[in-house]
Design an enzyme around this catalytic site. Sequence first.
Site, mmCIF file in Angstrom:
data_model
loop_
_atom_site.group_PDB
_atom_site.id
_atom_site.type_symbol
_atom_site.label_atom_id
_atom_site.label_comp_id
_atom_site.label_asym_id
_atom_site.label_seq_id
_atom_site.Cartn_x
_atom_site.Cartn_y
_atom_site.Cartn_z
ATOM 1 N N ARG A 147 46.424 46.622 40.579
ATOM 2 C CA ARG A 147 47.269 46.147 41.682
ATOM 3 C C ARG A 147 47.959 44.836 41.321
ATOM 4 O O ARG A 147 49.013 44.525 41.846
ATOM 5 C CB ARG A 147 46.427 46.042 42.960
ATOM 6 C CG ARG A 147 45.288 45.073 42.866
ATOM 7 C CD ARG A 147 44.222 45.325 43.925
ATOM 8 N NE ARG A 147 43.453 46.539 43.640
ATOM 9 C CZ ARG A 147 42.521 47.032 44.439
ATOM 10 N NH1 ARG A 147 42.241 46.441 45.581
ATOM 11 N NH2 ARG A 147 41.885 48.142 44.104
ATOM 12 N N LYS A 160 32.996 46.324 33.438
ATOM 13 C CA LYS A 160 32.502 47.653 33.821
ATOM 14 C C LYS A 160 31.217 47.942 33.053
ATOM 15 O O LYS A 160 30.993 47.372 31.983
ATOM 16 C CB LYS A 160 33.538 48.719 33.446
ATOM 17 C CG LYS A 160 34.779 48.743 34.311
ATOM 18 C CD LYS A 160 35.706 49.871 33.876
ATOM 19 C CE LYS A 160 37.001 49.871 34.671
ATOM 20 N NZ LYS A 160 36.833 50.150 36.108
#
Length: 513
Positions: free
Chosen positions: A369, A295
């Site tokens: 996920r 990020k």
Amino acid sequence: MKIALDAKKPGDAAVDVLVVATERNWKAGVFAVLDARVGGKLSAEIERQGFKAGVGEAVLFQTHGMLPAPYILVVGIDAGRVRRSGPDEPPSRRAAPSGSTAESARSAPRTWYKLAQLVVTRGRELKATRAAIVLPDGHCSPHALEMVCEGILLGQYVFERLKSIPVHRTPALQHLQIMVDRPAPALRDAIARAERSAAATCYARDLINTPAAVVTPSYLAEEARRVARQQRLRARILDAAAIKRAGMGALLGVAQGSAQPPRFIELIYKPSGARHCVALAGKGITFDSGGLSLKNADAMASQKRDMAGGAAVLAVMSVVRDLAIPVEVRAYIPSTENMPGGRAIKPGDVVRACNGTTIEVLNTDAEGRLVLADALAVAAAARPDLIIDLATLTAAVRTALGTRYAAIMGTDAALVQALIRAAGECGEHLWELPLVPEYRGDIDSTVADIKNIGEGSAGTIIGGLFLREFVGKIPWAHIDFSSTVVADKPFDCHPRGATGFGVRPLLRYLRSF
Ligand code: BES
Ligand code: ZN
Ligand code: ZN
């Protein structure tokens, strides 16, 4: 803060501030008695200020020795007086037109939270440590009382364990007296419930606000053990070796770049006579750097919150027995950091979840996920009646819904609707997104069964479609609440920082079985 329930004697309450909640007909009832005690000056002041008793309106009155309480704070709770719906009001909860006595408008959580917020902020300004609240006749339902107490407890929250100087120099409210016509047992129960669910919410806030240097996967696991002891739950905590033996390759894949070892947390609450079983899964990424798909600095700065799903689930478990939740609840929290260490998973690697599904990891920042894939597969294998997961899964949900709404998706319309309703009843907003069948192809992989990212649009829905692969045929709902877990500015009964979103809706839903 101690909350006491007393029969109405507001004129004699020896408190720092006496709060009188009123509707438009404010001259009625207990108000007249108080007004007489202060020689009619209270009503004169209210008239002078043009008080209309709308939600959020308030008049402060100094009693100058005419009553034991030095201040009376008259607060409006007339939802019919609100001309403009707040931006945070869904259409179904908009204020009824003036003159209407629609029950929905009267019992709107916002009315009671606004009252709570005024008690907290004005109380602080007045340096009050003792307050009494009088609710108008006919308004003292257990539900209203629960919301007022919850709102005050949530509004008083401060996270100051890392401050060298306290956030507020004045002490907060220590004693709250609720004055009602008859202190019935149902009202006492409502207060006790409010205390539990506010404590659970503040517990989730603490876990989310605490830095990732402290809240590691092992820290969460120790907390889970503590919660299990306190609530008499069965706890099973898997370390890295046990996670490997269990075949949770997706969780392990995310964990392999981090110096902190992962944990898989399982808690089981089984009350006698339970006829249903609900599984809860919460994303427990204690820090999300993005991994090798790193990020940028801005996006990374807020990622200690990435265990908010796990925090909400743990917070629910911290009061399940106290609240006598009537169903079996099984909690699953897959917990790890997501870091770009030398052993980190690389884009293009393939992992195998514990149900055998192979996943091509094309973006290591779509790690939530992955860990939930294993958790949902484990949850589904226990054959619960339904599964609910909570996760700070995608940044896209904030683009779609802003900061007051979280997204919900699922395979069972009734479950989704029940959760939306439960959230609405505690002033939290969920909005359903569709699991668009046409988008399922976006996660087809050329080398594995599926891949962990889509084609770049509908990110939140893609996240939902991915998770659906792991729940089998068990009715399931997924809450993506990256948008709401932290408030950048205070609102209602939330100070800046972690909101504890999701805890109260889950408790309310679980209670309703
Ligand atoms: N933890 C983030 C989502 C997030 C963003 C939480 C902002 C809280 C605040 C999640 O793991 C993530 O990075 N998701 C990616 C998915 C993408 C790579 C498909 C995202 O949303 O950008
Ligand atoms: Zn991520
Ligand atoms: Zn994440």
